[in-house]
Structures are given as C-alpha cells and as structure tokens.
Design an enzyme around this catalytic site. Structure first.
Site, PDB file in Angstrom:
ATOM      1  N   ASP A  93      26.509  -1.434   0.891  1.00 22.79           N
ATOM      2  CA  ASP A  93      27.178  -0.139   0.767  1.00 22.79           C
ATOM      3  C   ASP A  93      28.666  -0.347   1.072  1.00 22.79           C
ATOM      4  OD1 ASP A  93      27.347  -0.373   3.518  1.00 22.79           O
ATOM      5  OD2 ASP A  93      25.948   1.262   3.940  1.00 22.79           O
ATOM      6  N   GLN A 190      29.758  12.139  -6.957  1.00 21.22           N
ATOM      7  CA  GLN A 190      29.710  13.148  -5.898  1.00 21.22           C
ATOM      8  C   GLN A 190      29.714  14.524  -6.560  1.00 21.22           C
ATOM      9  OE1 GLN A 190      29.138  12.759  -2.760  1.00 21.22           O
ATOM     10  NE2 GLN A 190      29.451  10.554  -2.438  1.00 21.22           N
ATOM     11  N   GLY A 217      25.914  11.713  -1.942  1.00 24.24           N
ATOM     12  CA  GLY A 217      25.983  13.044  -1.355  1.00 24.24           C
ATOM     13  C   GLY A 217      24.645  13.754  -1.276  1.00 24.24           C
ATOM     14  N   ASP A 267      17.052   3.204  -1.521  1.00 18.27           N
ATOM     15  CA  ASP A 267      17.001   2.436  -0.273  1.00 18.27           C
ATOM     16  C   ASP A 267      16.751   3.402   0.857  1.00 18.27           C
ATOM     17  OD1 ASP A 267      19.988   3.395  -0.304  1.00 18.27           O
ATOM     18  OD2 ASP A 267      19.546   2.784   1.748  1.00 18.27           O
ATOM     19  N   CYS A 305      -5.570  -1.719   1.723  1.00 16.84           N
ATOM     20  CA  CYS A 305      -4.260  -2.378   1.794  1.00 16.84           C
ATOM     21  C   CYS A 305      -4.465  -3.864   2.090  1.00 16.84           C
ATOM     22  CB  CYS A 305      -3.410  -1.737   2.890  1.00 16.84           C
ATOM     23  SG  CYS A 305      -1.774  -2.502   3.071  1.00 16.84           S
ATOM     24  N   CYS A 307      -2.054  -5.948   3.245  1.00 16.14           N
ATOM     25  CA  CYS A 307      -1.029  -6.492   4.149  1.00 16.14           C
ATOM     26  C   CYS A 307      -1.686  -7.120   5.377  1.00 16.14           C
ATOM     27  CB  CYS A 307      -0.040  -5.396   4.543  1.00 16.14           C
ATOM     28  SG  CYS A 307      -0.528  -4.457   6.001  1.00 16.14           S
ATOM     29  N   CYS A 310      -3.365  -4.739   7.932  1.00 15.26           N
ATOM     30  CA  CYS A 310      -4.615  -4.101   7.525  1.00 15.26           C
ATOM     31  C   CYS A 310      -5.752  -5.102   7.337  1.00 15.26           C
ATOM     32  CB  CYS A 310      -4.400  -3.301   6.243  1.00 15.26           C
ATOM     33  SG  CYS A 310      -3.323  -1.866   6.491  1.00 15.26           S
ATOM     34  N   HIS A 336       3.325  -3.495   7.255  1.00 10.92           N
ATOM     35  CA  HIS A 336       2.474  -2.576   6.489  1.00 10.92           C
ATOM     36  C   HIS A 336       3.326  -1.548   5.722  1.00 10.92           C
ATOM     37  CE1 HIS A 336      -0.453   0.370   5.244  1.00 10.92           C
ATOM     38  NE2 HIS A 336       0.393   1.262   5.717  1.00 10.92           N
TER      39      HIS A 336
HETATM   40 ZN    ZN Z   1      -1.405  -2.422   5.308  1.00  8.36          ZN
END
Ligand code: ZN
Length: 376
Positions: A93, A190, A217, A267, A305, A307, A310, A336
């Site tokens: 940024d 903007q 904005g 983001d 999930c 990940c 999990c 996660h």
């Molecule tokens: Zn997970």
C-alpha cells in the site's frame, strides 16, 4: 524481468470475473485474496505455510516498514521478498491510509503528509514521490498510488476536495514511478458514496493510465449496504481489461458480495487477526473457540476442512490452547482461517468459470444460515 505485468480475463458470470494477473514473480489467480504481512510477516505463519493455503500474493504495509526496520535497510538486505523469504508477488500500500489512522501530529498539505512515528516520535514526510521511492526500495511488484482518505463522516464537498487532491497525487505518483518493466502501478478511485465523484475520479485515473485500479475509501466503517451500493456502479467506470482491487475487505460475506459486483482483488487482516483472538471463520460462519461448549468436543473445527488445525486437532484442544495462552493457538487458527479464505476464493473462481456463481452464492449463504454444528 522475463515478462511484463498483464491481466488476462478468462470468464465472466454476471458482473463477476475470473482471470490471471501475470507477473515476473508468478501468476495471481483472480478473484484473489491477499493475506496481510504488515511487518514483513503474516503473523504466526511461515511464508511457505501461507503459500500452501493457496495465497498467490501478499500485501505489505509501507507505513510500518518505512518506520521499522526502514526501507533503505530492507533494500540493503536484498529487498522485501528476500528479507521475509517470500519469492512470489507482493503488493504494497502507499502508506496514505495508515498515516492518517496511526501517525501522530499529522500535517496535510498539497505536497503530502508530515507526521510523527507512532513508534519513536521521529518526523517523516509521505508524499507521492517519497511513497514511490519507499515502495521501489522494498521491491514491491504492485505499487499503490499515494492518496488521501478523508475521515468519515465527511461532507460531499470535503470528499470532492479530497478526491481531487488524490487525483493530483495520482499524476505525481505516475510521474515518480517512471517506467519499471515487470512492476505495476495501481491508481486508486475515491469519491465516497457519490456516483458523480466516483466517475470523475475514474476518468481522471484512466486519463493518466494505470496497470490496475483500486476502489478506495470503502471498508472504513460505512457498513456493508453502503459499500455494496458503491460497488453496484463504481467498477463499471473502470477499464474491463485491468484488475480491480477493493482495499481492506473483508469478511467472507463482504468478499462474496464484492466478487459478485466485479472485484478481482481484496486484502484484509481479518483471517490472521481473528486467528490470534480465538475466532475461527468456517463455512458455517464464525466460531468463538474460547466458548466453554468446545471444552469436551473431540470433533474438528470443520470436518470437511483439510488444513492442519482441522485434520490434526479437536475443538477441545483448540479451546484448551487458546485458554492457556499457548502460541500454537494463534498458529493453528490463523492457518485454518487463511485456508478457509483461500478455499472460498478457489470456489468463487471455479463457480465463475463454470457459470454457476448464483448457485455457489446461494449455497454459501444457506450453510452460514444453519450456523455452527450443535454441541455434543
Ligand atoms: Zn481448517
């Protein structure tokens, strides 16, 4: 650099789009969610772990990095990619938003913003020229124009004056950025919630010419309805063949609504910040892991999930380590959450490509409406 920055649009479904941003450091699949690495780290995660969640690009914060450890130091150490061990694309940024929200003793002039560091009180200037120089030193792949974000609430006249200042700064950012093959400069629209001002801003940016366009904005406390109201028309003012970036968004339902309205990149600190405060984001909505109902629950956070949190741990364990203040709590929940956000983006991309986004969104809302699984 082997390749110039460019964007390929693959498919559309309604106003939603899916495509690829090509950069010399790798492709970015859109719609894309960018985890935030404020201080040259996505907190509680190794970069290679962030990559395994499916992230193609990270965001770095100019304001934080210029103050600590300093852009010149990062440049001497080989640039931000080398410094933080992430060799894929990085977007930085401009510092404009955070200098207005974090710094002390700010003084805004036509030239830029002088301010005191929130860390040690030292005085600094952020201007279009200094922001471009800092982002160049960091080695950012996608550089953001330096702009001004008016504090809300603001009158339409104040929003108009601020937007026109940001458009003058956009031209100065473009001039200072120069020609850097392989690197991109994005302009920032903007204009608050006024369609005429949004269009004026978009026209000014298109006349200058950028590699991508952010919608600025928004996500500053105006609420989802007002944000979607702007997104119903604002992306239409921007070029079809360039990526559109909605800054600072957001919650999963914000992301879905923004993608439906033609946004390509977003983001937010939410998945990582929530991970450290005991909040998990799942397909069934948010789950507060500190809640006592998880204390004896042997089931995973989300049985579907894949990940590490999990597949390897129970809700009872996640509850225990959060209550005990163990570091692994933030690590597992952040992993996660990032995994869930990237799975959501992958689902959105596939749905757009197959022309079934409406069904995907209906399923998304239906599952959330059921809420978290019942206690045992
Ligand atoms: Zn997970």
């Amino acid at each position: 650099m082997s390749e110039r920055f460019h964007f390929t649009l693959h498919a559309t479904d309604g106003r939603a789009r899916t495509g690829t941003i090509h950069t010399p450091r790798g492709d970015i699949r859109t719609p894309a969610f960018m985890p935030v690495g404020t201080a040259a780290t996505v907190k509680a995660m190794l970069p290679e772990s962030v990559r395994t969640t499916g992230a193609d690009i990270l965001l770095g914060n100019t304001y934080h990095l210029m103050l600590r450890p300093g852009a010149e130091r990062i440049a001497r150490l080989g640039g931000l990619h080398r410094f933080m061990n992430w060799d894929r694309p990085i977007l930085t940024d401009s510092g404009g938003f955070q200098v207005m929200s974090l710094a002390a003793l700010r003084k805004l002039t036509e030239d830029g913003v002088t301010f005191s560091s929130h860390i040690d009180g030292s005085r600094h200037l952020l201007s279009p020229e200094t922001s471009m120089e800092i982002q160049r030193l960091l080695g950012s792949d996608i550089v953001m124009c330096f702009d001004e974000c008016p504090a809300l609430p603001a009158t339409e006249e104040a929003v108009a004056q601020s937007m026109r200042l940001s458009m003058r700064w956009a031209q100065r950012s473009r001039d200072a950025f120069g020609d850097r093959p392989g690197h991109a400069l994005f302009g920032i629209m903007q204009g608050g919630v006024t369609p005429e001002l949004r269009e004026e801003s978009a026209e000014a940016l298109k006349a200058i010419g950028f590699d991508g366009y952010a919608i600025g904005g928004l996500a500053v406390g105006e609420g989802q309805a007002a944000m979607f109201g702007v997104l119903d028309y604002a992306p239409g003012f921007l070029p079809v063949d360039k990526p559109r970036y909605l800054m600072g968004v957001g919650k999963p339902d914000d992301i879905v609504g923004a993608v439906q309205r033609g946004v390509d990149m977003m983001d937010c600190v939410l998945p990582s910040r929530s991970g450290r405060t005991g909040q998990a984001w799942t397909r069934r909505g948010p789950v507060a892991i500190k809640n006592a109902r998880h204390a004896d629950d042997p089931r995973p956070l989300d049985a579907d999930c894949t990940c590490p949190a999990c597949t390897g741990y129970s809700r009872a364990y996640l509850h225990h380590v959060f209550r005990a203040g163990e570091m692994i709590s933030g690590m597992l929940l952040t992993w996660h959450n990032l995994h869930y956000f990237q799975e959501l983006m992958a689902g959105l991309r596939a749905a757009i490509a197959q022309g079934r986004l409406d069904d995907f969104v209906a399923d998304f809302h239906a599952l959330r409406a059921q809420g978290d699984i019942e206690p045992l």
